[in-house]
Design an enzyme around this catalytic site. Structure first.
Site, mmCIF file in Angstrom:
data_model
loop_
_atom_site.group_PDB
_atom_site.id
_atom_site.type_symbol
_atom_site.label_atom_id
_atom_site.label_comp_id
_atom_site.label_asym_id
_atom_site.label_seq_id
_atom_site.Cartn_x
_atom_site.Cartn_y
_atom_site.Cartn_z
ATOM 1 N N CYS A 21 0.842 -1.205 0.000
ATOM 2 C CA CYS A 21 0.000 0.000 0.000
ATOM 3 C C CYS A 21 0.874 1.251 0.000
ATOM 4 O O CYS A 21 2.103 1.172 0.005
ATOM 5 C CB CYS A 21 -0.941 0.009 1.199
ATOM 6 S SG CYS A 21 -0.070 0.168 2.780
ATOM 7 N N CYS A 24 3.705 1.661 2.562
ATOM 8 C CA CYS A 24 4.991 1.012 2.254
ATOM 9 C C CYS A 24 5.862 1.958 1.430
ATOM 10 O O CYS A 24 7.076 2.068 1.656
ATOM 11 C CB CYS A 24 4.764 -0.282 1.475
ATOM 12 S SG CYS A 24 3.800 -1.525 2.339
ATOM 13 N N ASP A 424 8.726 27.033 -32.942
ATOM 14 C CA ASP A 424 9.773 27.442 -33.860
ATOM 15 C C ASP A 424 9.210 27.338 -35.282
ATOM 16 O O ASP A 424 8.302 26.537 -35.530
ATOM 17 C CB ASP A 424 10.984 26.524 -33.679
ATOM 18 C CG ASP A 424 12.072 26.815 -34.697
ATOM 19 O OD1 ASP A 424 12.473 27.981 -34.805
ATOM 20 O OD2 ASP A 424 12.509 25.865 -35.381
ATOM 21 N N ASP A 623 12.948 21.880 -33.046
ATOM 22 C CA ASP A 623 13.614 20.685 -33.568
ATOM 23 C C ASP A 623 15.113 20.844 -33.741
ATOM 24 O O ASP A 623 15.802 19.872 -34.053
ATOM 25 C CB ASP A 623 13.006 20.287 -34.914
ATOM 26 C CG ASP A 623 13.520 21.165 -36.055
ATOM 27 O OD1 ASP A 623 13.692 22.391 -35.827
ATOM 28 O OD2 ASP A 623 13.767 20.638 -37.144
ATOM 29 N N ASP A 627 17.254 25.474 -30.696
ATOM 30 C CA ASP A 627 16.025 25.478 -29.900
ATOM 31 C C ASP A 627 16.245 24.907 -28.495
ATOM 32 O O ASP A 627 15.398 25.061 -27.621
ATOM 33 C CB ASP A 627 14.926 24.655 -30.591
ATOM 34 C CG ASP A 627 14.542 25.228 -31.945
ATOM 35 O OD1 ASP A 627 14.516 26.465 -32.055
ATOM 36 O OD2 ASP A 627 14.285 24.445 -32.873
#
Length: 728
Positions: A21, A24, A424, A623, A627
């Site tokens: 549970c 723990c 971008d 990409d 960036d």
């Protein structure tokens, strides 16, 4: 040892067994966080895994494992394949123990029904010694694990679900034993046996459901080819894929999976990349094209030079990202952890108050004990511990199946709160490569002839735009003549001679210097340039034949994606280093109203930071290498997977295909996942909150409480599994 070496940190995952549970989880995290050398430790109940950031110069993995084992839990370093095997064996063990408990429970259930006059009594089943034997079998074989883990918890001064179950069943069993051998009161053997049986049933169902939450990982692992056919020293041989080395030539026949990442050296074919990108359409591949391991070669044969093998392949990186994401915690989980840390001890206190209150009010020991047991069982916080991690596991797995790699639960939660998406331009909104967009012939010249002349003039040029024109003419099947003379005129254009006729191709400056009037095309050139296009004027024999325009074209579904983001109430902004005129032209095509143009690469992150200062939750989509700083600065960095490795490494979410609609899918998926988490937390908390007073007032049978507890965990996991049906 240098100071740098002392400060160096490493990350390691550990498989943990024996957790039951949320209590723990809190206990193990607390223990690990106190170890010298541990920078951060998180434990995931759904995956049964701990992730530890530590300093290797101070602490060794064996020390971490030992600390976990001292708490009474099993631990070892995590490996993916071993986890799948262990899951099967653990499920089988739990199932066998449940079968033993269930078979033992049947005679006791019959005896209980006979006491209620629902069925005729059977002397053997009604015999208390027989009931004692069956109950003892269940209490100390299937129930052994509850006792063992309870002892270890109590020894360290903590309580968890195992302690609650142990207290409840031992009370019922112990009271019944006393009445069997020493007194003559009522016995409750069926209560203790059925509680253990129902808890075991819940664990079996929960284990099966949790196994389904990690199906994404299993599917990814199953994609890995086992062997590869390589060409070495002039011979072809089949070898295990693990033995392929960078530089090996791998032969891939039609219908086979490509074993490793590489570059096509010979052959042409179409390759099914849907396992990476989610795109159903095969992609044509030829010499010089990149291919990824585990993608499927559909038709022709290929010879591929291996460039990345083993852990370096795209598939291996995807598996690592998905696994790390499924083992991570979302910030909302901290709330559940905080509740669990105080909840179980409070429940034990309420149960004791219930016991003494009923003893004082009624003097009925049996009834007081049953009500206390019901409180202990109804309050187990199993569902609370599973509410968040199961939803994250399914959500991130569903994303991976759609080509959306979400690197952690915190990023999934952050995507839910995004208010502004900054994109971008080059390579993100646009394709990142020029294309011929317009061919406008003049007089009796036709479009094909204009393109043929332009391509012939550019045939010997090395300029990128020249390659674009030549490739376009070749794609249309035009016969491109070889120029007999060629001169490149930097900043102006080119001059060539074809079949004895002088061809000029370039800008206004070239034609002014050549003395050729531009009146017929002046307005047309200005209009095309206003749209952000690069214009080439073509003349033959001193007479203008027409105009060609080139531009970096917008991706196919970019406008649709932008529209969908805006419909979701998300502001869209274009960020680019290009000039304002070109940027505005592209923005107009896709429906973006706010443009930040002429921003130098080093200043992109500053622009993102300014938006954050205004209180916006910003997602940056890019990409390229330039960036990366902006991706890192944004609240959420989203990288287009077709871009550079550094952008992908910096980002929080990676889109494996260039389609911008995947941004919309990622945000929709995060919203649906967070919706599931909130539903899970609500039902887990409301269940306990309402169940405790009902049990304390004697309105809930302990057997029903155990059944409800088991059902609550299964229902939370099942609710999370509904995300698998979600189509973002």
């Amino acid at each position: 040892m240098s100071a740098t070496e002392t400060r160096r940190v490493a990350r390691l995952d550990f498989d943990i067994t024996g957790m039951s549970c949320a209590a723990c989880v809190a206990r193990i995290e607390r223990k690990l966080s106190r170890l010298e050398g541990v920078e951060n430790a998180t434990v995931n109940l759904a995956t049964g895994r701990a992730t530890v950031i530590y300093r290797p110069a101070v602490l060794k993995p064996a020390d971490i494992i030992q600390a976990i084992r001292e708490l009474g839990y099993g631990a070892r370093e995590h490996t993916i394949r071993r986890e799948l095997v262990d899951y099967e064996s653990a499920t089988l063990r739990e199932r066998n123990l449940f079968i033993l408990a269930a078979v033992s429970a049947l005679p006791l259930l019959y005896a209980m029904a006979a006491d209620m006059r629902a069925v005729p009594p059977l002397p053997l089943f009604q015999d208390r010694l027989f009931q004692f034997a069956l109950a003892s079998l269940v209490q100390f074989i299937p129930g052994y694990h509850f006792y063992r883990r309870s002892y270890l918890n109590l020894r360290h001064g903590t309580v968890n679900m195992d302690v609650l179950v142990t207290l409840g069943t031992t009370a019922a069993y112990g009271y019944s034993v006393a009445n069997t051998f020493f007194f003559h009161g009522h016995v409750y053997y069926e209560t203790s046996v059925l509680i253990i049986t129902l808890v075991m049933l819940g664990r079996v169902l929960e284990a099966r459901a949790k196994g389904r939450t990690s199906e994404a990982i299993k599917k990814l692992i199953a994609l890995q080819p086992k062997t590869a056919r390589v060409r070495r020293n002039g011979f072809e041989e089949d070898i295990p894929v693990e033995e392929v080395r960078v530089g090996d030539l791998v032969i891939v026949r039609p219908g086979e999976k490509i074993p490793v990442d590489g570059v096509v050296r010979e052959g042409r074919s179409s390759v099914d990349e849907s396992m990476l990108t989610g795109e159903p359409f095969p992609v044509d591949k030829g010499p010089g094209d990149q291919v990824a391991g585990a993608t499927i070669n559909r038709h022709g044969s290929l010879i591929v030079e291996a460039t990345r093998v083993g852990a370096g392949t795209v598939l291996a990186q995807i598996i690592r990202i998905v696994e790390e994401a499924q083992g991570s915690k979302a910030p909302i989980q901290r709330f559940a952890d905080l509740v669990a840390a105080y909840f179980v001890p409070a429940v034990v206190g309420i149960a004791l108050v219930t016991l003494f209150a009923w003893l004082v009010l009624t003097g009925d020991v049996g009834r007081a004990m049953m009500n206390m047991t019901a409180v202990l069982l109804i309050a187990c916080p199993c569902a609370l511990g599973l509410a968040t991690p199961t939803a994250i596991m399914v959500g991130t797995g569903r994303g991976a199946e759609s080509g959306i790699l979400i690197k952690g639960g915190e990023h999934l939660e952050k995507a839910y709160r995004v208010t502004t998406v900054v994109l971008d331009k080059t390579g993100t909104i646009t394709r990142g490569e020029p294309a011929v967009t317009d061919t406008v012939p003049l007089g009796d010249t036709v479009s094909a002839e204009l393109l043929r002349l332009a391509a012939a003039a550019e045939k010997r040029s090395e300029h990128p735009l020249a390659r674009t024109v030549v490739n376009r003419a070749a794609a249309e099947g035009l016969d491109i003549p070889e120029p007999t003379a060629f001169t490149a005129l930097p900043g102006k254009g080119v001059m060539a001679e074809i079949a004895g006729e002088q061809i000029l191709l370039g800008n206004r400056k070239l034609f002014r210097e050549a003395g050729i009037p531009l009146d017929p095309v002046e307005e047309l050139v200005a209009s095309l340039e206003q749209d952000g296009k690069t214009v080439m004027i073509c003349a033959a024999g001193g007479r203008i034949k027409g105009v060609l325009a080139l531009a970096d074209t917008v991706k196919e579904h970019a406008a649709e994606a932008i529209q969908q983001l805006q419909a979701m109430g998300i502001e869209t902004i274009m960020l680019t280093g290009d000039n304002a005129r070109t940027a505005q032209a592209i923005a107009a095509q896709v429906g973006i109203k706010q443009v930040l143009a002429e921003v130098l690469p080093q200043h992109k992150a500053d622009q993102v930071a300014r938006l954050k200062q205004k209180g916006r939750v910003v997602a940056m989509v890019g990409d390229g290498i330039n960036d990366a700083p902006a991706l890192a600065t944004a609240d959420l960095g989203i990288a287009i997977g077709t871009g550079t490795d550094i952008a992908i490494e910096t980002a929080d979410i990676v889109l494996m295909r260039g389609d911008l609609r995947a941004i919309v899918q990622a945000i929709r998926l995060s919203r649906r996942t967070m919706e599931k988490i909130r539903q899970n937390l609500f039902w887990a908390l409301i269940y306990n909150t309402l169940g405790i007073p009902v049990a304390a007032f004697g309105l809930l049978n302990p057997i029903l409480a155990a059944a409800a507890m088991a059902f609550s965990s299964v229902s939370v996991v099942t609710n999370s599994l509904l995300l698998k049906r979600f189509n973002p």
